[in-house]
Design a protein around this motif. Sequence first.
Motif, short mmCIF file in Angstrom:
data_model
loop_
_atom_site.label_atom_id
_atom_site.label_comp_id
_atom_site.label_asym_id
_atom_site.label_seq_id
_atom_site.Cartn_x
_atom_site.Cartn_y
_atom_site.Cartn_z
N HIS A 1 0.83 -1.20 0.00
CA HIS A 1 0.00 0.00 0.00
C HIS A 1 0.87 1.25 0.00
N THR A 2 1.93 1.26 0.80
CA THR A 2 2.82 2.42 0.87
C THR A 2 3.50 2.66 -0.47
N VAL A 3 4.05 1.61 -1.07
CA VAL A 3 4.74 1.76 -2.35
C VAL A 3 3.77 2.27 -3.42
N VAL A 4 2.60 1.67 -3.49
CA VAL A 4 1.62 2.05 -4.51
C VAL A 4 1.14 3.49 -4.28
N PHE A 5 0.92 3.85 -3.03
CA PHE A 5 0.48 5.22 -2.72
C PHE A 5 1.54 6.23 -3.13
N LEU A 6 2.81 5.92 -2.84
CA LEU A 6 3.88 6.85 -3.19
C LEU A 6 4.09 6.98 -4.69
N MET A 7 3.69 5.97 -5.44
CA MET A 7 3.82 6.02 -6.91
C MET A 7 2.78 6.96 -7.53
N GLY A 8 1.80 7.35 -6.74
CA GLY A 8 0.81 8.32 -7.21
C GLY A 8 -0.02 7.80 -8.37
N ASP A 9 -0.21 8.64 -9.36
CA ASP A 9 -1.07 8.27 -10.48
C ASP A 9 -0.38 7.39 -11.52
N LYS A 10 0.81 6.90 -11.20
CA LYS A 10 1.48 5.93 -12.08
C LYS A 10 0.85 4.54 -11.94
N VAL A 11 0.06 4.36 -10.88
CA VAL A 11 -0.60 3.08 -10.62
C VAL A 11 -2.08 3.35 -10.41
N ASN A 12 -2.91 2.49 -10.96
CA ASN A 12 -4.36 2.62 -10.81
C ASN A 12 -4.72 2.60 -9.32
N THR A 13 -5.61 3.47 -8.92
CA THR A 13 -5.99 3.56 -7.51
C THR A 13 -6.68 2.29 -7.00
N ALA A 14 -7.20 1.47 -7.91
CA ALA A 14 -7.82 0.21 -7.48
C ALA A 14 -6.78 -0.70 -6.82
N VAL A 15 -5.55 -0.67 -7.30
CA VAL A 15 -4.48 -1.47 -6.69
C VAL A 15 -4.24 -1.01 -5.26
N ARG A 16 -4.18 0.30 -5.08
CA ARG A 16 -3.99 0.85 -3.73
C ARG A 16 -5.16 0.46 -2.82
N ALA A 17 -6.36 0.53 -3.34
CA ALA A 17 -7.54 0.18 -2.55
C ALA A 17 -7.51 -1.28 -2.12
N VAL A 18 -7.08 -2.16 -3.02
CA VAL A 18 -6.98 -3.58 -2.68
C VAL A 18 -5.95 -3.80 -1.57
N MET A 19 -4.80 -3.13 -1.68
CA MET A 19 -3.76 -3.28 -0.67
C MET A 19 -4.24 -2.74 0.69
N PHE A 20 -4.88 -1.58 0.65
CA PHE A 20 -5.38 -1.00 1.90
C PHE A 20 -6.43 -1.91 2.53
N THR A 21 -7.36 -2.38 1.72
CA THR A 21 -8.44 -3.24 2.23
C THR A 21 -7.90 -4.56 2.76
N THR A 22 -6.92 -5.13 2.09
CA THR A 22 -6.31 -6.37 2.57
C THR A 22 -5.67 -6.16 3.94
N GLY A 23 -4.93 -5.07 4.09
CA GLY A 23 -4.34 -4.75 5.38
C GLY A 23 -5.39 -4.48 6.44
N LEU A 24 -6.43 -3.75 6.06
CA LEU A 24 -7.50 -3.43 6.99
C LEU A 24 -8.19 -4.69 7.52
N PHE A 25 -8.57 -5.58 6.62
CA PHE A 25 -9.30 -6.77 7.06
C PHE A 25 -8.42 -7.78 7.79
N SER A 26 -7.15 -7.86 7.44
CA SER A 26 -6.27 -8.75 8.22
C SER A 26 -6.07 -8.18 9.62
N GLY A 27 -5.96 -6.87 9.73
CA GLY A 27 -5.86 -6.23 11.05
C GLY A 27 -7.14 -6.40 11.86
N LEU A 28 -8.28 -6.25 11.20
CA LEU A 28 -9.56 -6.46 11.89
C LEU A 28 -9.73 -7.92 12.30
N GLY A 29 -9.24 -8.85 11.49
CA GLY A 29 -9.28 -10.27 11.87
C GLY A 29 -8.47 -10.52 13.13
#
Length: 176
Positions: A129-157
Amino acid sequence: NAPDQHTSNMSLKQNNYFSVLSTASAVLATKIALVHLASVRTRLMTDNGSQLNDDKNALGPLFKIILCCRGPHFGGLEFITRVERIAKNCAENEPFVLVMAAVGGLAGSVPVCVGVPLIKIYTAARCAHTVVFLMGDKVNTAVRAVMFTTGLFSGLGLAALASGLIGGTKGKHCGN
């Protein structure tokens, strides 16, 4: 002898849990240190100091050498803004999940066979998530959302296990 062997196996599993947690903590701490160094490097290269008199810092030239301030910078003020946002995001999330995972492990409420994969997934997702976020608009925001959501749900688990909301595994461990 069987109870001693069971206790020994549990101890080894707990050691693995805390070894993985320790590695995750080290990886996430290193990641945020690198994020801060990238911010300082970009500030030095673009003369965007964080304080009024940063340009008068006697150590500025030395820091420029140490941080390899040659060649292209990472994006100027826009990159500095992204770095500050991701540093804040990391500070608001990662320490709490790591402490909660540690306390849940100490309390015995997070089974090792579930906790270890969740910690690994959380760490990988946060780094990605950090790498993708720092890449800015060079990467589709859907990739960042997937990384964030994966981290979020594993943390919530981990939180659900640590708090006893799911599992009811206190004192029980997978495969035993």
